[in-house]
Design an enzyme around this catalytic site. Structure first.
Site, PDB file in Angstrom:
ATOM      1  CD1 TRP A 142      18.851  49.199 -28.831  1.00  0.00           C
ATOM      2  CD2 TRP A 142      20.359  49.942 -27.627  1.00  0.00           C
ATOM      3  NE1 TRP A 142      18.710  50.483 -28.867  1.00  0.00           N
ATOM      4  CE2 TRP A 142      19.353  50.765 -28.018  1.00  0.00           C
ATOM      5  CE3 TRP A 142      21.463  50.190 -26.735  1.00  0.00           C
ATOM      6  CZ2 TRP A 142      19.747  52.201 -27.483  1.00  0.00           C
ATOM      7  CZ3 TRP A 142      21.559  51.304 -26.139  1.00  0.00           C
ATOM      8  CH2 TRP A 142      20.870  52.412 -26.721  1.00  0.00           C
TER       9      TRP A 142
ATOM     10  CE1 TYR B 286      22.783  54.553 -29.704  1.00  0.00           C
ATOM     11  CE2 TYR B 286      23.715  55.490 -31.794  1.00  0.00           C
ATOM     12  CZ  TYR B 286      23.388  55.514 -30.487  1.00  0.00           C
ATOM     13  OH  TYR B 286      24.348  56.233 -29.832  1.00  0.00           O
TER      14      TYR B 286
ATOM     15  CD  GLU C 240      29.196  53.775 -26.948  1.00  0.00           C
ATOM     16  OE1 GLU C 240      29.269  54.932 -27.582  1.00  0.00           O
ATOM     17  OE2 GLU C 240      28.091  53.203 -26.771  1.00  0.00           O
TER      18      GLU C 240
ATOM     19  CG  HIS D 146      24.646  51.653 -30.569  1.00  0.00           C
ATOM     20  ND1 HIS D 146      23.711  50.733 -29.596  1.00  0.00           N
ATOM     21  CD2 HIS D 146      24.971  52.615 -29.846  1.00  0.00           C
ATOM     22  CE1 HIS D 146      23.709  51.241 -28.507  1.00  0.00           C
ATOM     23  NE2 HIS D 146      24.643  52.387 -28.579  1.00  0.00           N
TER      24      HIS D 146
ATOM     25  CD  GLU E  41      28.838  60.557 -27.659  1.00  0.00           C
ATOM     26  OE1 GLU E  41      29.511  59.873 -26.998  1.00  0.00           O
ATOM     27  OE2 GLU E  41      27.693  60.537 -28.075  1.00  0.00           O
TER      28      GLU E  41
ATOM     29  NE  ARG F 146      32.512  56.390 -29.078  1.00  0.00           N
ATOM     30  CZ  ARG F 146      31.860  57.239 -28.756  1.00  0.00           C
ATOM     31  NH1 ARG F 146      32.547  58.646 -28.796  1.00  0.00           N
ATOM     32  NH2 ARG F 146      30.719  57.366 -27.915  1.00  0.00           N
TER      33      ARG F 146
ATOM     34  NE  ARG G  98      25.415  59.557 -32.903  1.00  0.00           N
ATOM     35  CZ  ARG G  98      25.077  58.939 -32.087  1.00  0.00           C
ATOM     36  NH1 ARG G  98      26.069  58.256 -31.305  1.00  0.00           N
ATOM     37  NH2 ARG G  98      23.826  58.832 -31.743  1.00  0.00           N
TER      38      ARG G  98
ATOM     39  CG  ASP H 247      27.147  54.856 -32.319  1.00  0.00           C
ATOM     40  OD1 ASP H 247      27.688  53.657 -32.822  1.00  0.00           O
ATOM     41  OD2 ASP H 247      26.925  55.104 -31.078  1.00  0.00           O
TER      42      ASP H 247
ATOM     43  CD  GLU I 184      30.338  56.058 -31.587  1.00  0.00           C
ATOM     44  OE1 GLU I 184      30.472  57.122 -31.867  1.00  0.00           O
ATOM     45  OE2 GLU I 184      29.717  55.758 -30.450  1.00  0.00           O
TER      46      GLU I 184
END
Ligand code: GCO
Ligand code: MG
Length: 403
Positions: free
Chosen positions: A403, A160, A263, A213, A340, A284, A148, A211, A237
């Site tokens: 965030w 992030y 996630e 985020h 991951e 995820r 990643r 990602d 992601e």
């Protein structure tokens, strides 16, 4: 039949906080489960100690499904990360017990190995593109098949996925949340360059992931996905917050870049529309935050019908107990995609001795009966809990953001 005689919650901080449930039985066999919810750890510890453990004593530890339903339906208040992490911890511990009693690793109880090992991705992060690429090279040298890429964004002090640590990213710190500033336009200008340079330097034989985020709107995510198409990402992601599952239709209309999400999901209901409408490619959700192995198998079963593959969350805030459970799950599930893997610190590994191992980019849970992971309670007791928060994020004009 092993009867549950006692259970306790172990909170420890070997470099970062972890909450572990240990369930003991009258046959001398015990099981462990992860209950860590980053930044809100003690809420799950209390949920377990004050509300769940009293209901477990005396039950037949083999009745995993019944105990799962008892805790889920019996709470009346369904779902949510605290509840589902607590149920997950019980579920993991019970699978661990069942495996130990049977003398088999849990993946054997789930149908046996469906592959040689679970492909994992590592995290390459750097303050700029060059540093990220340098770190990605180190993963390639170690035989990783997927990495990643995250890098600092010019004009933003922090973002992030980027940290001073070499091989992992640890965002939870401080006695109060750190505040960071965000600019979508600066980020959107920068990411295609990261992947253009990434492909030039790393070639095409490695899977590359990224990602977002949760920081874009669906139409912005559509544009970023389109801009990244030439670099053939394995996945993009958390392109946008996923409470509104239908929002992913808009992204899909604009890009063929594969999408991963989940996630922060804790139930199949968080992903039902995303999966059924084939709005994502990878789910995820993971063992600890989505109700344990029992519920994750249900999510994977639905996903399999729609050619959606798994890609379990595996950040450092998921303890080695979760990692072991995810690997037993991943090895056995037909529609495994990727796992991951962010390495834990040496202190964490010492507190949680484990049988899983990495070789040539694939991880294997090992062949110890149960999950193949333990907790050294005496050592754990030496690391007292330290309150730590995930950061909060604002736009440059001060507006609270994701965030
Ligand atoms: C990831 C995640 C993590 C989370 C962290 C929050 O893809 O690994 O986004 O970095 O931010 O797990 O607790
Ligand atoms: Mg993520």
């Amino acid at each position: 039949m092993p009867r549950i005689t006692s259970a306790r919650v172990i909170v420890t901080c070997p470099g970062r906080n972890f909450v572990t449930l240990k369930i003991e039985t009258d046959q001398g066999v015990y099981g462990v489960g992860d209950a860590t919810l980053n930044g809100r750890e003690l809420a799950v510890a209390s949920y377990l100690e004050d509300h769940v453990i009293p209901c477990l004593i005396g039950r037949d530890a083999h009745r995993i499904e019944d105990i799962w339903q008892y805790l889920y339906k019996g709470a009346y208040w369904r779902r949510g990360p605290v509840t589902m992490s607590a149920i997950a911890a019980v579920d993991m511990a019970l699978w661990d017990i069942k495996g130990k009693v049977a003398g088999l690793p849990v993946y054997q109880l789930l149908g046996g190995a469906a592959r040689e090992g679970c492909m994992v991705y590592g995290h390459a992060n750097g303050s700029d593109v060059e540093e990220t690429i340098e770190r990605a090279h180190e993963y390639l040298e170690q035989g990783y098949k997927a990495v990643r890429l995250q890098s600092g964004v010019p004009g933003l002090a922090a973002t992030y996925g980027v940290s001073g640590e070499r091989f992992y990213y640890e965002p939870a710190k401080g006695s109060l949340p750190e505040e960071t500033l965000w600019s979508t336009s600066k980020y959107m200008r920068h990411v295609p360059e990261l992947f253009e340079r990434g492909r030039e330097a790393l070639g095409w034989d490695i899977h590359l992931l990224h990602d977002v985020h949760h920081r874009l709107t669906p139409i912005e995510a559509g544009r970023l996905g389109k801009d990244l198409e030439p670099y053939r990402l394995f996945w993009l992601e958390d392109a946008t917050p996923a409470e509104n599952q239908a929002g992913f239709r808009l992204i899909r209309q604009h890009t063929t870049t594969p999408l991963a999400v989940g996630e922060i999901f804790n139930s199949v209901w968080d992903a039902k529309q995303l999966i059924e409408e084939q709005l994502i490619d990878y789910i995820r959700a993971t063992v600890v935050h989505a109700g344990g192995i029992t519920h994750l198998r249900r999510i994977a079963g639905l996903a399999d019908l729609y050619q959606v593959r798994t890609g379990c969350h595996g950040a450092t805030d998921l303890s080695p107990v979760s990692m072991a459970a995810a690997l037993n799950f991943g090895l056995s599930v037909p529609n495994f995609g990727i796992q991951e893997y962010m390495r834990h610190s040496a202190e964490t590994d010492e507190v949680f001795p484990h049988a899983y191992s990495l070789s040539n980019g694939l991880m294997h849970p090992g062949d110890k009966p149960g999950l193949g992971v333990d907790i050294d309670e005496a050592l754990a007791a030496k690391y007292a809990y330290k309150r730590a928060y995930l950061p909060v994020n604002r736009l440059e004009d001060g507006t609270m953001f994701n965030w």
